[in-house]
Design an enzyme around this catalytic site. Structure first.
Site, mmCIF file in Angstrom:
data_model
loop_
_atom_site.group_PDB
_atom_site.id
_atom_site.type_symbol
_atom_site.label_atom_id
_atom_site.label_comp_id
_atom_site.label_asym_id
_atom_site.label_seq_id
_atom_site.Cartn_x
_atom_site.Cartn_y
_atom_site.Cartn_z
ATOM 1 N N GLU A 70 0.929 -1.096 -0.204
ATOM 2 C CA GLU A 70 0.237 -0.346 0.177
ATOM 3 C C GLU A 70 0.863 1.506 -0.279
ATOM 4 O O GLU A 70 0.455 1.981 -0.294
ATOM 5 C CB GLU A 70 -1.113 -0.322 1.401
ATOM 6 N N ASP A 88 -0.383 -5.268 3.330
ATOM 7 C CA ASP A 88 -0.930 -4.357 3.608
ATOM 8 C C ASP A 88 -0.280 -4.413 4.607
ATOM 9 O O ASP A 88 -0.696 -5.236 5.642
ATOM 10 C CB ASP A 88 -2.245 -4.598 3.400
ATOM 11 N N ILE A 90 -0.293 -2.839 7.694
ATOM 12 C CA ILE A 90 -1.515 -2.512 8.550
ATOM 13 C C ILE A 90 -2.329 -2.041 8.124
ATOM 14 O O ILE A 90 -2.966 -1.096 7.492
ATOM 15 C CB ILE A 90 -0.473 -0.747 9.722
ATOM 16 N N ASP A 91 -2.803 -2.830 8.393
ATOM 17 C CA ASP A 91 -4.503 -3.150 7.743
ATOM 18 C C ASP A 91 -5.283 -2.179 8.712
ATOM 19 O O ASP A 91 -5.592 -3.397 9.572
ATOM 20 C CB ASP A 91 -5.830 -4.020 6.925
ATOM 21 N N THR A 93 -5.558 1.698 9.582
ATOM 22 C CA THR A 93 -4.462 2.341 10.301
ATOM 23 C C THR A 93 -5.494 3.686 11.221
ATOM 24 O O THR A 93 -4.533 4.181 12.491
ATOM 25 C CB THR A 93 -3.722 2.848 8.837
ATOM 26 N N ASP A 215 -5.800 -4.466 0.512
ATOM 27 C CA ASP A 215 -6.430 -4.735 2.061
ATOM 28 C C ASP A 215 -7.323 -6.582 1.590
ATOM 29 O O ASP A 215 -7.979 -7.014 2.560
ATOM 30 C CB ASP A 215 -8.098 -4.173 1.222
HETATM 31 C C1 IPD Z 1 -8.566 0.273 5.091
HETATM 32 C C2 IPD Z 1 -8.935 -0.355 6.135
HETATM 33 C C3 IPD Z 1 -10.363 -0.302 6.501
HETATM 34 C C4 IPD Z 1 -10.989 0.015 4.797
HETATM 35 C C5 IPD Z 1 -10.896 0.554 3.625
HETATM 36 C C6 IPD Z 1 -9.320 0.519 3.390
HETATM 37 P P1 IPD Z 1 -6.136 0.803 5.648
HETATM 38 O O1 IPD Z 1 -7.508 0.181 4.903
HETATM 39 O O2 IPD Z 1 -9.504 -1.643 5.565
HETATM 40 O O3 IPD Z 1 -11.759 -1.206 6.935
HETATM 41 O O4 IPD Z 1 -12.937 0.430 5.197
HETATM 42 O O5 IPD Z 1 -11.320 0.532 2.691
HETATM 43 O O6 IPD Z 1 -8.627 1.509 2.606
HETATM 44 O O7 IPD Z 1 -5.515 2.190 4.985
HETATM 45 O O8 IPD Z 1 -6.178 0.559 6.563
HETATM 46 O O9 IPD Z 1 -4.665 0.371 5.553
HETATM 47 CA CA CA Z 2 -5.797 -1.338 4.020
HETATM 48 CA CA CA Z 3 -2.449 -0.024 5.158
HETATM 49 CA CA CA Z 4 -3.986 3.495 3.535
#
Ligand code: IPD
Ligand code: CA
Ligand code: CA
Ligand code: CA
Length: 265
Positions: A70, A88, A90-91, A93, A215
């Site tokens: 990402e 990813d 950190i999913d 964040t 994601d």
């Molecule tokens: C997000 C998370 C969030 C989702 C967003 C993503 P990130 O990823 O998964 O739950 O609703 O569409 O972008 O930016 O925290 O890696």
């Molecule tokens: Ca994500």
């Molecule tokens: Ca992320």
């Molecule tokens: Ca992000």
């Protein structure tokens, strides 16, 4: 030379464990938080640092493999030929910043576009979701059962309520209808974890109008191993290189749910 994926899973789990420990330790210190596309799109030094950690590991041990992450790694990648790691770092964040809870490291490894290995690690709960193609999916050490049929009336829907607001502003009602007909709705703030919750039965569907490959890459392989469906709103295979709509669900529900998806122009 063909890859020994069970051995690779063992190695990558070790790396993920190490990255998770670094993230947990970092939480005692003040965080440097920046914004990306808008004021609510957060990124921290730990997102960058964790991505760099995996990038270095892959370059050192598997120099012929490609990586898409990402936070910029492989952003010019246009092909899924060969071995591709989609990460990813950190999913979730926003959860990491605001709650220090409910966020994950997600890794999917693909060979010529075919999912081979998936890992999603809930860093604070230390909960693992893993899968190898054809070998089943696991929640920690427990093999997950194939998803059982469920009706919409008894289904728990995973959906961020922001999408209901978006739909309302765009004059639609389909997602509202769907939530109304289901048993209830939940939102945890980490797509990778929410998709694993579909795999293990905590949710029956997860819907997002705009997800990126990192994601869902890890979870895709996990979902497939339990017989859950994962497609775009047009019932196509999700792209490994482009953003798009995304819905995963228990197989019995998928077709019915697709009829509730809004049109995205
Ligand atoms: C997000 C998370 C969030 C989702 C967003 C993503 P990130 O990823 O998964 O739950 O609703 O569409 O972008 O930016 O925290 O890696
Ligand atoms: Ca994500
Ligand atoms: Ca992320
Ligand atoms: Ca992000």
């Amino acid at each position: 030379m063909s890859i020994n994926y069970p051995e690779l899973l063992h190695i990558v789990k070790g790396w993920v464990e190490e990255a998770g420990e670094t993230i947990r330790t970092s939480m005692d210190k003040p965080l440097n938080i920046e914004t990306k596309s808008n004021v609510n799109d957060l990124v921290t030094e730990m997102d960058y640092q964790t991505e760099a950690f995996f990038k270095e590991k892959i370059a050192a041990h598997y120099p012929h493999h490609q990586m898409l992450g990402e936070e910029g790694t492989g952003e010019s990648l246009r092909s899924t030929k060969g071995v591709l790691w989609i990460i990813d770092p950190i999913d979730g964040t926003t959860n990491f910043v605001h709650q220090q809870y409910n966020f994950a490291i997600s890794i999917g490894i693909f060979e010529d576009g075919v999912g081979q290995l998936g890992i999603v690690y809930d860093v604070m709960k230390r909960e693992w979701f893993t899968a190898l193609k054809g070998e089943g999916a696991f929640q920690n050490d427990k093999q997950l059962e194939k998803r059982k049929p469920v009706t919409l009336e008894k289904a728990i829907v995973g959906l961020n309520s922001r999408w209901l607001v978006w739909e309302h502003k765009n004059g639609g009602e389909k997602l509202h209808d769907l939530v109304h007909k289901s048993r209830s709705a939940r939102s945890y703030g980490s797509a990778a974890l929410e998709l694993c919750y579909v795999a293990c039965g905590r949710l029956d569907t997860y819907i997002n109008l705009r997800l990126s490959p990192w994601d869902y890459a890890g979870s895709l392989i996990i979902l497939k191993e339990v017989g859950a469906s994962a497609t775009t709103f047009s019932n196509e295979n999700p792209s490994l290189l482009e953003k798009g709509t995304f819905i995963a669900s228990a197989p019995s529900l998928h077709e019915e749910l697709l009829s509730y998806m809004p049109e995205i122009k």
